[in-house]
Design a protein around this motif. Structure first.
Motif, PDB file in Angstrom:
ATOM      1  N   VAL A   1     -14.917  34.588   2.507  1.00 49.42           N
ATOM      2  CA  VAL A   1     -15.676  35.741   2.983  1.00 49.42           C
ATOM      3  C   VAL A   1     -16.525  35.418   4.204  1.00 49.42           C
ATOM      4  O   VAL A   1     -16.972  36.336   4.909  1.00 49.42           O
ATOM      5  CB  VAL A   1     -16.566  36.301   1.851  1.00 49.42           C
ATOM      6  CG1 VAL A   1     -15.720  36.770   0.680  1.00 49.42           C
ATOM      7  CG2 VAL A   1     -17.591  35.271   1.392  1.00 49.42           C
ATOM      8  N   SER A   2     -16.778  34.141   4.458  1.00 49.60           N
ATOM      9  CA  SER A   2     -17.549  33.739   5.633  1.00 49.60           C
ATOM     10  C   SER A   2     -16.893  32.535   6.286  1.00 49.60           C
ATOM     11  O   SER A   2     -17.396  31.406   6.222  1.00 49.60           O
ATOM     12  CB  SER A   2     -18.998  33.404   5.232  1.00 49.60           C
ATOM     13  OG  SER A   2     -19.772  33.080   6.369  1.00 49.60           O
TER      14      SER A   2
ATOM     15  N   SER B   1     -15.189  41.360   2.727  1.00 46.93           N
ATOM     16  CA  SER B   1     -16.617  41.317   2.410  1.00 46.93           C
ATOM     17  C   SER B   1     -16.879  40.650   1.067  1.00 46.93           C
ATOM     18  O   SER B   1     -17.992  40.175   0.814  1.00 46.93           O
ATOM     19  CB  SER B   1     -17.194  42.730   2.391  1.00 46.93           C
ATOM     20  OG  SER B   1     -16.518  43.526   1.426  1.00 46.93           O
TER      21      SER B   1
ATOM     22  N   ALA C   1     -20.246  38.299   1.082  1.00 42.74           N
ATOM     23  CA  ALA C   1     -20.858  37.992   2.369  1.00 42.74           C
ATOM     24  C   ALA C   1     -22.082  38.872   2.575  1.00 42.74           C
ATOM     25  O   ALA C   1     -22.038  40.083   2.363  1.00 42.74           O
ATOM     26  CB  ALA C   1     -19.853  38.220   3.494  1.00 42.74           C
TER      27      ALA C   1
ATOM     28  N   ARG D   1     -24.459  34.560   8.187  1.00 40.64           N
ATOM     29  CA  ARG D   1     -23.292  33.992   7.505  1.00 40.64           C
ATOM     30  C   ARG D   1     -23.678  33.386   6.154  1.00 40.64           C
ATOM     31  O   ARG D   1     -23.144  32.360   5.739  1.00 40.64           O
ATOM     32  CB  ARG D   1     -22.598  32.945   8.381  1.00 40.64           C
ATOM     33  CG  ARG D   1     -21.939  33.516   9.634  1.00 40.64           C
ATOM     34  CD  ARG D   1     -21.141  32.471  10.386  1.00 40.64           C
ATOM     35  NE  ARG D   1     -20.173  31.847   9.524  1.00 40.64           N
ATOM     36  CZ  ARG D   1     -19.959  30.527   9.469  1.00 40.64           C
ATOM     37  NH1 ARG D   1     -20.679  29.707  10.214  1.00 40.64           N
ATOM     38  NH2 ARG D   1     -19.046  30.024   8.675  1.00 40.64           N
TER      39      ARG D   1
ATOM     40  N   VAL E   1     -23.875  33.607   1.959  1.00 34.93           N
ATOM     41  CA  VAL E   1     -22.935  34.069   0.936  1.00 34.93           C
ATOM     42  C   VAL E   1     -23.616  34.004  -0.420  1.00 34.93           C
ATOM     43  O   VAL E   1     -24.268  33.003  -0.766  1.00 34.93           O
ATOM     44  CB  VAL E   1     -21.649  33.213   0.919  1.00 34.93           C
ATOM     45  CG1 VAL E   1     -20.734  33.634  -0.223  1.00 34.93           C
ATOM     46  CG2 VAL E   1     -20.924  33.321   2.254  1.00 34.93           C
TER      47      VAL E   1
END
Length: 510
Positions: free
Chosen positions: A211-212, A238, A253, A259, A261
């Motif tokens: 997600v990141s 996401s 995210a 950034r 999580v």
């Protein structure tokens, strides 16, 4: 390695939470009996079919009900039902069969498909109704659980240690899960709950990179055939989910460009968990966003000083404006109370975050500087004051109120106040004296908003019965009756210009 699944992937199941087959079997009035397969199966819906091969008409997760009208090969039939993803099979023993065929029971046992015997008195409609009722009850429980979790998370976000408090509250609401806030490099910033195994730690770190993902290097200036453009990078989802053993993992995210999580590990996953985690993501995104800019910081400092008793003239320099404009707005449709969302939208359209939604459904907006650029707004009636220094804001507020009243009386989208130059002799009277005079002069009709509005509109339209009736959306005879009633209660000759002027002055300060 378990495969990560982006949450944006489509699913054939409806948003309604599934119900357990065991809960349906527990309904004694149905008389259902499990003949094969496990009872810990989730049902997403009910489908009835007498097709010899129902495979093309199944979506998966159904309790398939049939009386076996075209059942010729039980083994093949069950294999097709299983291939379609049905959750369970309900077999009615009437009117075609007296008992459930043994070959069908054996085939269901072989494939692990739950088989339910439906007795003759029980209709398929009654079973479907019972499933929908169980789903409604499950939905109600889920909504209540999510609402309670939202309240708990919001309360945690207001604590002095908001990020750890939100994580602790999240683990509590997710029944003892482990939650961690990770940096872009995978380092934990804060954790809550019981720490999982190293394998789960590693799996969450991998899921966080889904997600990141790290920034991609800049593409070379020229790749591929001449004239061809490099392929666009695929956007990251996401959120994503994974499993390790019997554990469920999820990563989300955070917004804000940091950034960060949110990663969660839990022993089981329920229908509302994703929604609850989504609330935590929003709160954590707000809590971890970089500090407000200089303009917002100055505005907050000004508000604090005002609340602590500072003079408006001392606070104004913090806001960076020497003059201010007040806008009063009324919704075109009748409002039943303050609507913060509509008020915020109007403020955004006018270019200001200083917005107040009144109890009557109106809106007040404070704009820095002059307001020549203000235009009519669809769905609103506006009254705009002239620009004033901070010390004169209370007077500007009154003039904006009078302007919006004139706009309503004349059915104009926007009316601008002309400032003190248009106040004439009224400027010779202090506001306190004017309000005191208005209260005494208009006391006989002050308790009747209809009479006050009618008299104000009638005077503003120079005594026109027809125009007043149109402005108030009433019959002209109603206007005559109300104005006559005002004349009686006020003991005033409304044909006298001096009386009209006196009443108009009083109405401006009521």
């Amino acid at each position: 390695m378990p495969e990560s699944v982006a949450s944006s992937s489509s699913s054939p199941t409806p948003p309604t939470p599934p119900v357990s087959l065991a809960a349906l079997l527990a309904r004694e009035e149905l008389g259902l009996r499990l003949l094969a397969g496990p009872e810990d199966t989730d049902l997403h819906w009910v489908h009835t079919s007498e097709m010899g091969d129902p495979y093309p008409y199944l979506l998966g997760g159904e309790l398939l009900l049939t009386a076996g009208v075209q059942l010729t090969d039980p083994g093949h039939y069950v294999s097709r039902v299983v291939a379609a993803g049905a959750a369970a099979l309900g077999f009615g023993v009437a009117p075609v069969y007296d008992t459930v065929p043994p070959a069908l029971v054996a085939a269901c046992e072989r494939h692990g498909l739950p088989l339910v015997e439906v007795p003759p008195p029980t209709t398929f409609t009654a079973i479907a109704r019972a499933v929908w009722r169980l789903m409604a009850e499950a939905r109600h429980r889920e909504l209540r659980r999510v609402a309670q979790a939202q309240q708990g998370l919001a309360t945690a976000a207001a604590r002095p240690d908001p990020v750890p408090a939100v994580l602790r509250q999240l683990t509590t609401r997710l029944d003892g899960a482990w939650a961690v806030l990770l940096t872009a490099e995978g380092a934990p910033l804060a954790t809550a709950g019981r720490s999982p195994s190293p394998e789960t730690h590693a799996a969450l770190a991998r899921l966080a990179r889904v997600v990141s993902p790290p920034p991609e290097p800049a593409p070379p200036e020229s790749t591929g055939p001449a004239g061809s453009a490099p392929a666009a990078a695929r956007p990251a989802p996401s959120s994503a989910t994974d499993t390790v053993g019997d554990g469920h993992l999820a990563a989300y995210a955070l917004a804000g460009g940091q950034r960060l999580v949110l990663a969660v590990a839990s022993d089981r996953r329920e229908a509302g968990d994703h929604t609850i985690a989504g609330v935590a993501v929003v709160l954590l995104s707000l809590l971890t966003t970089p500090h407000q800019g200089a303009a917002e910081s100055a505005r907050a400092a000004a508000l604090v000083r005002l609340l602590l008793g500072a003079d408006a003239g001392e606070v104004a320099p913090l806001l960076g404006a020497d003059e201010w404009t007040v806008v009063h707005a009324r919704p075109a449709a009748e409002a039943t109370g303050p609507d913060p969302l509509a008020a915020a939208a109007l403020g955004a359209a006018l270019g200001s975050a200083l917005v107040d939604a009144t109890e009557e459904g109106g809106v007040r907006v404070l704009l820095a500087g002059g307001a020549p650029e203000i235009e009519p707004q669809p769905g609103w009636t506006l009254g705009v004051s002239s620009p004033v220094p901070p010390s004169e804001l209370p007077a500007a507020d009154l003039r904006a109120e009078r302007a919006v009243r004139r706009a309503e009386a004349t059915r104009s989208a926007l009316v601008r106040d002309r400032g003190e130059a248009g106040a004439g002799l009224a400027s010779l009277v202090t506001p306190d004296e004017a309000r005191a005079h208005a209260r005494v002069r208009l006391a006989p009709i002050a308790a009747s908003p209809a009479l006050v509005a009618t008299l104000r509109t009638w005077l503003s339209l120079h005594g026109s019965w027809d125009r007043t009736a149109v402005a108030l959306d009433v019959h002209r005879n109603t206007v005559r009756q109300r104005v006559g009633r005002c004349a009686t209660l006020l003991d005033a000759d409304l044909d006298d210009a001096d009386v009209r002027m006196d009443l108009w002055f009083a109405l401006r300060w009521l």
